[in-house]
Enzyme design. Sequence first.
Site, short mmCIF file in Angstrom:
data_model
loop_
_atom_site.label_atom_id
_atom_site.label_comp_id
_atom_site.label_asym_id
_atom_site.label_seq_id
_atom_site.Cartn_x
_atom_site.Cartn_y
_atom_site.Cartn_z
N GLN A 25 40.27 44.30 40.80
CA GLN A 25 41.22 44.10 40.41
C GLN A 25 41.08 41.97 39.73
O GLN A 25 42.46 42.24 40.09
CB GLN A 25 42.43 43.85 41.29
N PHE A 56 45.67 48.83 44.78
CA PHE A 56 46.63 48.89 46.26
C PHE A 56 46.14 47.57 46.96
O PHE A 56 46.01 47.55 48.24
CB PHE A 56 46.35 49.97 46.95
N GLU A 60 40.33 43.17 45.45
CA GLU A 60 41.06 42.18 45.08
C GLU A 60 40.19 41.53 45.15
O GLU A 60 39.47 40.70 45.13
CB GLU A 60 42.41 41.89 45.95
N ARG A 138 52.76 34.70 53.01
CA ARG A 138 53.70 35.72 52.54
C ARG A 138 54.36 36.48 53.98
O ARG A 138 56.04 36.29 53.69
CB ARG A 138 52.93 36.72 51.87
N ARG A 170 48.59 46.55 49.57
CA ARG A 170 50.30 46.46 48.93
C ARG A 170 51.23 45.60 49.81
O ARG A 170 51.45 46.81 50.40
CB ARG A 170 50.21 47.42 48.39
N PHE A 172 51.17 42.83 51.16
CA PHE A 172 50.43 41.15 52.07
C PHE A 172 51.22 40.94 52.29
O PHE A 172 51.34 39.35 52.49
CB PHE A 172 50.31 40.44 50.09
N THR A 268 51.66 33.15 46.62
CA THR A 268 51.73 32.06 46.88
C THR A 268 50.93 30.71 46.71
O THR A 268 50.73 30.15 47.10
CB THR A 268 51.71 31.77 48.59
N GLU A 519 55.36 46.27 45.02
CA GLU A 519 54.98 46.53 46.17
C GLU A 519 56.12 46.18 47.04
O GLU A 519 56.68 47.33 47.95
CB GLU A 519 54.11 44.57 46.68
#
Length: 588
Positions: A25, A56, A60, A138, A170, A172, A268, A519
Amino acid sequence: FYLETQSVLINNKGESEFEIYASTQNANETQAVVASCLGIPANRISCKVKRLGGGFGGKESRTIPLSCIMSVASYHLKRPVRCMLDRNEDMVISGQRNPFMGKWKVGLDKNNKLVVLDTELYLNAGWSSDLSVAVMERALGHIDNVYYIPNVRAVGRCCRTNIHSNTAFRGFGGPQANVIAETYMTEIAERVGISQEEFREINMYKEGQLTHFNQELKDWHLPKGYFQLKEKSNYLVRKAAVEEFNKQSKWRKRGICIIPTKYGISFTALHLNQAGSLIHIYHDGSVLLSHGGVEMGQGLHTKMIQVCAEGLKIPMDQIHIVETSTDKVANTSPTAASASSDLNGMAVKDACDQLNERLEPYRSKGLSWKEIVHQAYFDRVNLSANGFYKVPDLGYKWGENKGQLFFYFTMGVAVSEVEVDLLTGNHTVIRSDVNMDLGRSINPSIDIGQIEGAFVQGMGWSTTEESLYFPNGRLFTQGPGNYKIPGFQCIPQEFNVSFFEDVTHESVKTIYKSKGVGEPPLFLGSSVYFAIRNALWYARQENGHPGSFSLSLPATPERIRMAVGDSIAESSKLQAKQGELPWVLSIF
């Protein structure tokens, strides 16, 4: 549990040039870290991604170590190197969603309105930090869910443990914090003796109020969507039917629950809120579109083609996307945070606007698209454009509690009804209704698919997907044989998805006023968990256990059975002796 495990192909082209074909990703970071690993400039490396077999969040950051290892092998062998992990290897190496534990104290006034929340969140990071700090940030921004609490103290701690390094998944951190929030809302309602829905309704945010991170709520349609779904789902009638069913049935109990959510859209990390695009128009009128987002089954490429077609006023079949590549669009952000349509869509629109400005003299002549392109080419007009977009207004300062943390909020509500077999702990989802505010949806069919998929994934997270570990920290649940993802029988027998009605979005400054969808609906799958908890509450009343109780996530059949509170369950409980650790930890 993406279907395609971590995989990478490194092509050594000679002259210190490498092509990376990775299931990632995050093409930009793959390029940057591999360049650092090999000690060569990033301009010698291109990372290309055609599409993923699911991501998902698990691709990342955790794809990058595999890419680095294979790049070193390719560098020394001077030949292509390919690797694809087996499922058990992937689950042991890649990590999973960060488990959370939440401790909270809540104060109410005489009208049962929330006044103060004091909470501590503990996150299991595993053996390295990875993205855990950002996950915790988050989570701290979502510990209120949709409820106005004038005074909040939220402290987050990332804990290093001996398990694999946990990573993005997904939501986070948002779903974990939302579950803790809905748990304290549920337990407070049970303890003060009012219905859960009444307690939720009187404490919901109102338009213009400030969150605990001092962000004003604009276009706050959650209460409206909540009551719309409450009416459409016949919630009150079904709740009465559930109560009647439970009076008549001893070994089967039903539960029903309505759960709201809000989800902040933005990275963020401020610098990630940017995107680029590149559009080429060829003399035959065909268009090649490149942007920084990765297609992983969420329909991003389809949406970007729609944006481009709308911008250039041409049919979608004249536009093609080959792949995501760092040599086409540089310095891209990861495809994550539910922001990819917003970011890349505006970048594509920017490129279209540049091309439209150049082609306007030809359009004014009433020519066809091919004639416009043909004449512009012979007049030596540049038929390529590089678009760029950065999200405005963002810039939250931690510690000072100032600035805007999120660009906007996606919000939604879900109602789920379940039936629980008290003898086995198994449950059946009878019906689920979901109502979402997605602004002016670019593609409702794709968005409905995203809502359905996220809901079922959230349902699995909160009910069946239990990770177990050996004492040395090694993962025991290494595949679908003992790690139970949702199957066909888990899907609600009746499943309804709708959008908020009669709402406006004046403050939303996204592409065509659409909203991120990837998400936000995942947490709504936990409405199944809270419905199970509601069914257990009825059972416990009959078995002499009035009042509130705790039910750890996930609500597996074992945990459901032991929470029933009957003589069989009570006689089977094991209590930890002095100095022993409990076998099952109460974690979310």
